[in-house]
Scaffold this motif. Structure first.
Motif, PDB file in Angstrom:
ATOM      1  N   ASP A  91     -47.070 -27.785 -13.281  1.00 18.56           N
ATOM      2  CA  ASP A  91     -48.527 -27.800 -13.449  1.00 18.56           C
ATOM      3  C   ASP A  91     -49.166 -27.431 -12.112  1.00 18.56           C
ATOM      4  OD1 ASP A  91     -51.109 -28.132 -14.330  1.00 18.56           O
ATOM      5  OD2 ASP A  91     -51.093 -30.306 -14.035  1.00 18.56           O
ATOM      6  N   PRO A  92     -49.695 -26.198 -12.018  1.00 19.00           N
ATOM      7  CA  PRO A  92     -49.702 -25.137 -13.034  1.00 19.00           C
ATOM      8  C   PRO A  92     -48.345 -24.457 -13.180  1.00 19.00           C
ATOM      9  CG  PRO A  92     -50.746 -24.391 -11.011  1.00 19.00           C
ATOM     10  CD  PRO A  92     -50.460 -25.841 -10.810  1.00 19.00           C
ATOM     11  N   GLN A  93     -48.200 -23.758 -14.281  1.00 21.25           N
ATOM     12  CA  GLN A  93     -46.938 -23.088 -14.573  1.00 21.25           C
ATOM     13  C   GLN A  93     -46.857 -21.746 -13.848  1.00 21.25           C
ATOM     14  OE1 GLN A  93     -46.202 -22.884 -18.801  1.00 21.25           O
ATOM     15  NE2 GLN A  93     -45.929 -25.093 -18.967  1.00 21.25           N
ATOM     16  N   PRO A  94     -45.635 -21.213 -13.683  1.00 19.15           N
ATOM     17  CA  PRO A  94     -45.465 -19.943 -12.983  1.00 19.15           C
ATOM     18  C   PRO A  94     -46.229 -18.806 -13.657  1.00 19.15           C
ATOM     19  CG  PRO A  94     -43.343 -20.997 -13.416  1.00 19.15           C
ATOM     20  CD  PRO A  94     -44.360 -21.762 -14.191  1.00 19.15           C
ATOM     21  N   THR A  95     -46.634 -17.842 -12.851  1.00 18.59           N
ATOM     22  CA  THR A  95     -47.229 -16.631 -13.398  1.00 18.59           C
ATOM     23  C   THR A  95     -46.199 -15.923 -14.268  1.00 18.59           C
ATOM     24  OG1 THR A  95     -48.508 -16.407 -11.364  1.00 18.59           O
ATOM     25  CG2 THR A  95     -48.411 -14.484 -12.820  1.00 18.59           C
ATOM     26  N   ALA A  96     -44.933 -15.952 -13.804  1.00 15.40           N
ATOM     27  CA  ALA A  96     -43.822 -15.367 -14.565  1.00 15.40           C
ATOM     28  C   ALA A  96     -42.524 -16.006 -14.100  1.00 15.40           C
ATOM     29  CB  ALA A  96     -43.769 -13.854 -14.373  1.00 15.40           C
ATOM     30  N   VAL A  97     -41.541 -16.025 -14.987  1.00 16.86           N
ATOM     31  CA  VAL A  97     -40.193 -16.483 -14.654  1.00 16.86           C
ATOM     32  C   VAL A  97     -39.290 -15.265 -14.749  1.00 16.86           C
ATOM     33  CG1 VAL A  97     -38.314 -18.065 -15.203  1.00 16.86           C
ATOM     34  CG2 VAL A  97     -40.683 -18.755 -15.632  1.00 16.86           C
ATOM     35  N   VAL A  98     -38.567 -14.965 -13.668  1.00 22.31           N
ATOM     36  CA  VAL A  98     -37.727 -13.770 -13.620  1.00 22.31           C
ATOM     37  C   VAL A  98     -36.303 -14.165 -13.236  1.00 22.31           C
ATOM     38  CG1 VAL A  98     -39.656 -12.228 -13.096  1.00 22.31           C
ATOM     39  CG2 VAL A  98     -38.403 -13.329 -11.231  1.00 22.31           C
TER      40      VAL A  98
END
Length: 257
Positions: A236-243
Motif C-alpha cells: 500500500d500503495p501497490q507497484p506500478t508494475a511487477v516485472v
C-alpha cells in the motif's frame, strides 16, 4: 514522462557474489537511453568503497557519486548537527564513519545499522540507555528481512530498531529507504522532479510503497532477490508494475520515454 531512474542493488542487479542474469546488459541499455541513474541501497554491512569495488568485480561500473547509502546520509547528518555517534553497526561499516569528531560531552546520536552478531543484549541495552537519556535515534534502515548468502531470508535491522523503539517509547529517524528525504536527495542530485522518477526494487515495502509514498512517479517490483509470490497484493500503495527482472524493467521504462 520518465526523466530519471532509481535502482536498488542487492536482489535487483546482483545476488550474493554474482550479477542477476541480464543485469549488465539491462544497465547498458538504460545508460544508452541518456536517462540519469542513481543507485539506492539499504545495505549497511559493507562500506561504500568496498561495495563499489565489489560491483566493479561483477562488471558494473558505477561512480561513487551515483551510489547513495544510508551511512553516507548518517555521516552528513552527524556533521551538520555536530553529534557524537554511538554506533551500533557492523564492524566493516565503521570505515564510513571515520574522522568524525570525538566525544566532547555534547549531544549524542545512536546510529543503528545491521550489526549482525553485534546485536548482543549488552550492545542493545547500551544503545537503549543512551536513547532513553535523550540521544538522537537514527536508523540506517528499517527493513524486515534481507536475502542472505545461503539463499534464505534473514532478520534485518528493522527488528532490532523496533525493539529499541518499543523499549524507549521513541521512534527512530530512518535515513535510508523508505525515507522521503533519501529519495529526494537522489532526485535533487539528478535535477529531476520526484514525479519524473521510476524506482526498481525487490523490497515491496521500502523500494516500492516507500518510493511511491515519497512522491516517486513509478515503482517497479522485480521478481528476483527477496521477492515472494503475492507480495505486491499486500503493498500500500501497490507497484506500478511487477516485472520478472531488471531486464524486463528496462523494457518497461524504455517503452515510456
Amino acid at each position: 514522462m520518465i526523466r530519471g531512474i532509481l535502482i536498488d542493488l542487492s536482489g535487483v542487479i546482483y545476488i550474493g557474489d554474482g550479477p542477476v542474469a541480464g543485469a549488465r546488459e539491462a544497465l547498458s541499455r538504460i545508460r544508452k537511453s541518456g536517462l540519469p541513474v542513481r543507485f539506492l541501497t539499504n545495505t549497511t554491512r559493507t562500506p561504500k568503497q568496498s561495495l563499489l569495488e565489489r560491483l566493479s568485480k561483477m562488471g558494473f561500473e558505477i561512480k561513487a557519486e551515483e551510489l547513495f547509502t544510508p551511512a553516507q546520509a548518517a555521516r552528513e547528518l552527524l556533521l551538520k548537527r555536530r553529534l557524537t555517534p554511538h554506533l551500533l553497526i557492523h564492524p566493516a561499516l565503521e570505515e564510513d564513519f571515520q574522522g568524525l569528531p570525538a566525544s566532547s560531552g555534547g549531544a549524542c546520536a545512536v546510529v543503528v545499522g545491521d550489526a549482525a552478531d553485534g546485536f548482543t543484549y549488552q550492545a542493545l541495552n547500551a544503545a537503549f540507555r543512551d536513547i532513553a537519556d535523550g540521544a538522537d535515534f537514527l536508523a540506517l534502515a528499517k527493513n524486515r528481512t534481507f536475502l542472505d548468502a545461503d539463499g534464505h531470508l534473514s532478520l534485518d535491522t528493522g527488528a532490532f530498531v523496533a525493539a529499541l523503539e518499543y523499549a524507549s517509547g521513541r521512534t527512530a529517524t530512518v535515513l535510508g529507504k523508505p525515507s522521503a528525504d533519501f529519495y529526494a536527495e537522489a532526485a535533487w542530485d539528478m535535477d529531476v522532479q520526484m514525479s519524473g522518477l521510476v524506482m526498481i526494487g525487490d523490497d515491496v515495502e521500502s523500494d516500492v510503497s516507500g518510493a511511491l509514498k515519497a512522491g516517486v512517479g513509478h515503482a517497479l517490483l522485480v521478481r528476483t532477490g527477496k521477492y515472494t509470490p503475492g507480495a505486491e497484493t499486500k503493498a500500500d500503495p501497490q507497484p506500478t508494475a511487477v516485472v520478472d527482472d531488471i531486464d524486463a524493467a528496462a523494457d518497461w521504462i524504455l517503452a515510456r520515454i
